[in-house]
Design a protein around this motif. Sequence first.
Motif, PDB file in Angstrom:
ATOM      1  N   ARG A  42     -18.671 -32.817  11.711  1.00  0.00           N
ATOM      2  CA  ARG A  42     -18.758 -31.566  10.962  1.00  0.00           C
ATOM      3  C   ARG A  42     -17.463 -30.761  11.092  1.00  0.00           C
ATOM      4  O   ARG A  42     -16.950 -30.206  10.133  1.00  0.00           O
ATOM      5  N   PHE A  43     -16.958 -30.746  12.333  1.00  0.00           N
ATOM      6  CA  PHE A  43     -15.706 -30.031  12.637  1.00  0.00           C
ATOM      7  C   PHE A  43     -14.564 -30.569  11.759  1.00  0.00           C
ATOM      8  O   PHE A  43     -13.840 -29.831  11.113  1.00  0.00           O
ATOM      9  N   THR A  71     -14.948 -29.701   7.836  1.00  0.00           N
ATOM     10  CA  THR A  71     -14.678 -28.297   7.507  1.00  0.00           C
ATOM     11  C   THR A  71     -13.194 -27.984   7.655  1.00  0.00           C
ATOM     12  O   THR A  71     -12.597 -27.323   6.806  1.00  0.00           O
ATOM     13  N   LEU A  77     -11.326 -29.367   4.781  1.00  0.00           N
ATOM     14  CA  LEU A  77     -11.459 -28.509   3.584  1.00  0.00           C
ATOM     15  C   LEU A  77     -10.511 -27.318   3.645  1.00  0.00           C
ATOM     16  O   LEU A  77      -9.834 -26.979   2.671  1.00  0.00           O
ATOM     17  N   LEU A  78     -10.501 -26.709   4.840  1.00  0.00           N
ATOM     18  CA  LEU A  78      -9.662 -25.524   5.038  1.00  0.00           C
ATOM     19  C   LEU A  78      -8.181 -25.869   4.848  1.00  0.00           C
ATOM     20  O   LEU A  78      -7.443 -25.172   4.139  1.00  0.00           O
ATOM     21  N   ALA A 135      -7.404 -26.506   1.210  1.00  0.00           N
ATOM     22  CA  ALA A 135      -7.332 -25.261   0.437  1.00  0.00           C
ATOM     23  C   ALA A 135      -6.006 -24.554   0.679  1.00  0.00           C
ATOM     24  O   ALA A 135      -5.372 -24.051  -0.256  1.00  0.00           O
ATOM     25  N   LEU A 139      -3.133 -23.809  -2.032  1.00  0.00           N
ATOM     26  CA  LEU A 139      -2.608 -22.450  -2.273  1.00  0.00           C
ATOM     27  C   LEU A 139      -1.090 -22.434  -2.214  1.00  0.00           C
ATOM     28  O   LEU A 139      -0.428 -21.848  -3.078  1.00  0.00           O
ATOM     29  N   MET A 190       0.339 -24.129  -5.193  1.00  0.00           N
ATOM     30  CA  MET A 190       0.201 -23.274  -6.387  1.00  0.00           C
ATOM     31  C   MET A 190       1.261 -22.177  -6.401  1.00  0.00           C
ATOM     32  O   MET A 190       1.862 -21.890  -7.417  1.00  0.00           O
ATOM     33  N   TYR A 208       4.119 -21.865  -9.156  1.00  0.00           N
ATOM     34  CA  TYR A 208       4.239 -20.621  -9.936  1.00  0.00           C
ATOM     35  C   TYR A 208       5.672 -20.079  -9.854  1.00  0.00           C
ATOM     36  O   TYR A 208       6.279 -19.728 -10.865  1.00  0.00           O
ATOM     37  N   LYS A 246     -16.982 -26.084  19.290  1.00  0.00           N
ATOM     38  CA  LYS A 246     -17.239 -27.167  18.353  1.00  0.00           C
ATOM     39  C   LYS A 246     -18.282 -26.734  17.326  1.00  0.00           C
ATOM     40  O   LYS A 246     -18.145 -26.950  16.139  1.00  0.00           O
ATOM     41  N   PHE A 269     -16.938 -24.172  14.595  1.00  0.00           N
ATOM     42  CA  PHE A 269     -16.108 -24.703  13.515  1.00  0.00           C
ATOM     43  C   PHE A 269     -16.936 -25.191  12.323  1.00  0.00           C
ATOM     44  O   PHE A 269     -16.494 -25.176  11.193  1.00  0.00           O
ATOM     45  N   GLY A 270     -18.108 -25.618  12.624  1.00  0.00           N
ATOM     46  CA  GLY A 270     -18.941 -26.135  11.537  1.00  0.00           C
ATOM     47  C   GLY A 270     -19.883 -25.103  10.972  1.00  0.00           C
ATOM     48  O   GLY A 270     -20.654 -25.411  10.076  1.00  0.00           O
ATOM     49  N   VAL A 324     -13.280 -20.799   3.668  1.00  0.00           N
ATOM     50  CA  VAL A 324     -12.811 -21.768   2.663  1.00  0.00           C
ATOM     51  C   VAL A 324     -13.133 -21.260   1.263  1.00  0.00           C
ATOM     52  O   VAL A 324     -12.304 -21.318   0.348  1.00  0.00           O
ATOM     53  N   ALA A 363     -10.767 -18.589   0.290  1.00  0.00           N
ATOM     54  CA  ALA A 363      -9.466 -19.183  -0.040  1.00  0.00           C
ATOM     55  C   ALA A 363      -9.488 -19.793  -1.440  1.00  0.00           C
ATOM     56  O   ALA A 363      -8.551 -19.617  -2.231  1.00  0.00           O
ATOM     57  N   ALA A 421      -7.361 -18.697  -4.717  1.00  0.00           N
ATOM     58  CA  ALA A 421      -6.559 -19.681  -5.447  1.00  0.00           C
ATOM     59  C   ALA A 421      -6.873 -19.644  -6.934  1.00  0.00           C
ATOM     60  O   ALA A 421      -5.973 -19.654  -7.786  1.00  0.00           O
TER      61      ALA A 421
END
Lengths: 222, 174
Positions: A3-4, A7, A10-11, A14, A18, A21, A25, B14, B17-18, B26, B29, B33
């Motif tokens: 899970r850590f 996530t 994803l961060l 992103a 950014l 982008m 730009y 731990k 974070f999830g 996220v 963000a 964007a």
Amino acid sequence: MKRFHSTKYLLVTAVIALILMGFSYAMAMQAGFVDAYMSNNALIEFIPDECGVLTASNGVTASVDFNRDIAGKIVDKAHIKLTARGFYPGARVVYNIAARNISNIPLTVDQYKLEIDDKNQSLRDLIRFSCNVKLYKENDSYYNLLGSFKNIGIDELAANLTSIMKYRKIDVNEKIVLEFSEHISQYHQMAAGKSGLSYKLVPVFKQYFPGEEQEDEAEKTT
Amino acid sequence: MIRIFRKRYRRRKKVRFGNLQHIGTVCVAVVIACALLGVAYAVWNQSFDIFSSISTGNISIAIRDINVESSDDYETFSFNPIRQGNVVRDVEINVVTESNPFNMILVFTVENNGTVPVVCEGIDNSAGNEVDVLLLEAPAKIEPGQTGSIRVKLARGYCADFEFSSFVRFKQAT
């Protein structure tokens, strides 16, 4: 643990997106002035006080207007509306359209685009256009006549304006003036009833670079 | 003791974070964007254009009234304009007279409801030579919203139940 990672992934994605982008730009804003088409109202805008109807035939109601708010204040100097009502064979309207380069870079016209309203084009073959294109220089103290055309149809309008203004430098604070005429020959037979024509001319401006013309011609010859 | 604390802390970290707090970050963000993308798109789509609209005028004439100005002698004479709203659609004329043909001069009061000034060109009738209809006088120009008087001469010999239509022709005045 899994899970850590997902996530965090994803961060990080992103954040990278950014940053990319932002970079794209910034690069577009820099390089875009050179290569890409710009039709940005921050570059050039109409001068409302100098836009108007020069002459209109007897019985024709002509006007020039801009987008306004409820109080009547002009809110957009990038759009101009020319309206002529009561046209008939032999009628003519001459408009004065003035725009100034308000940016801090010299500009040129890349091309004129023409959009004709499909629902209102019954006069398409009857209306003829004439135009004088003037460039006012050095605080409008004098002008150069860039070119002119007479008695052309709407299908040739954009191409004629493009050929006059392409590669012509419109320097910072210089003013471009179009003495633009719409008319119908008195020998045309018009059908009875309501009819008209609506169209939009979109000049596409870009930054002027010296030598651009020669480069284009060289490309053509090769 | 420290080892136990570290183990607990690590475990907690731990888990954190999830959790939803980071998913929210996220999302924020991504929203920012998208907003930047929208701003960039908007900047590149500002336009500069000349819109033009041309239209012809429309001619719309209404006959508001018809009156008899003069006529030949008669024994009986009736003249009844038939109206639809405030517009004259028909006129019924009954004359007993020894005059043959019987002449009369009518005055049409017309209103220009169109958008362009008009001028009267002439008058036609559906009955050909059976009736003489002649335009005598018309205004040089009738501006939109104004009314004008048109004088017409009508001549017809003996008849019964005779019907005909007249067409007053207008064109745009220049």
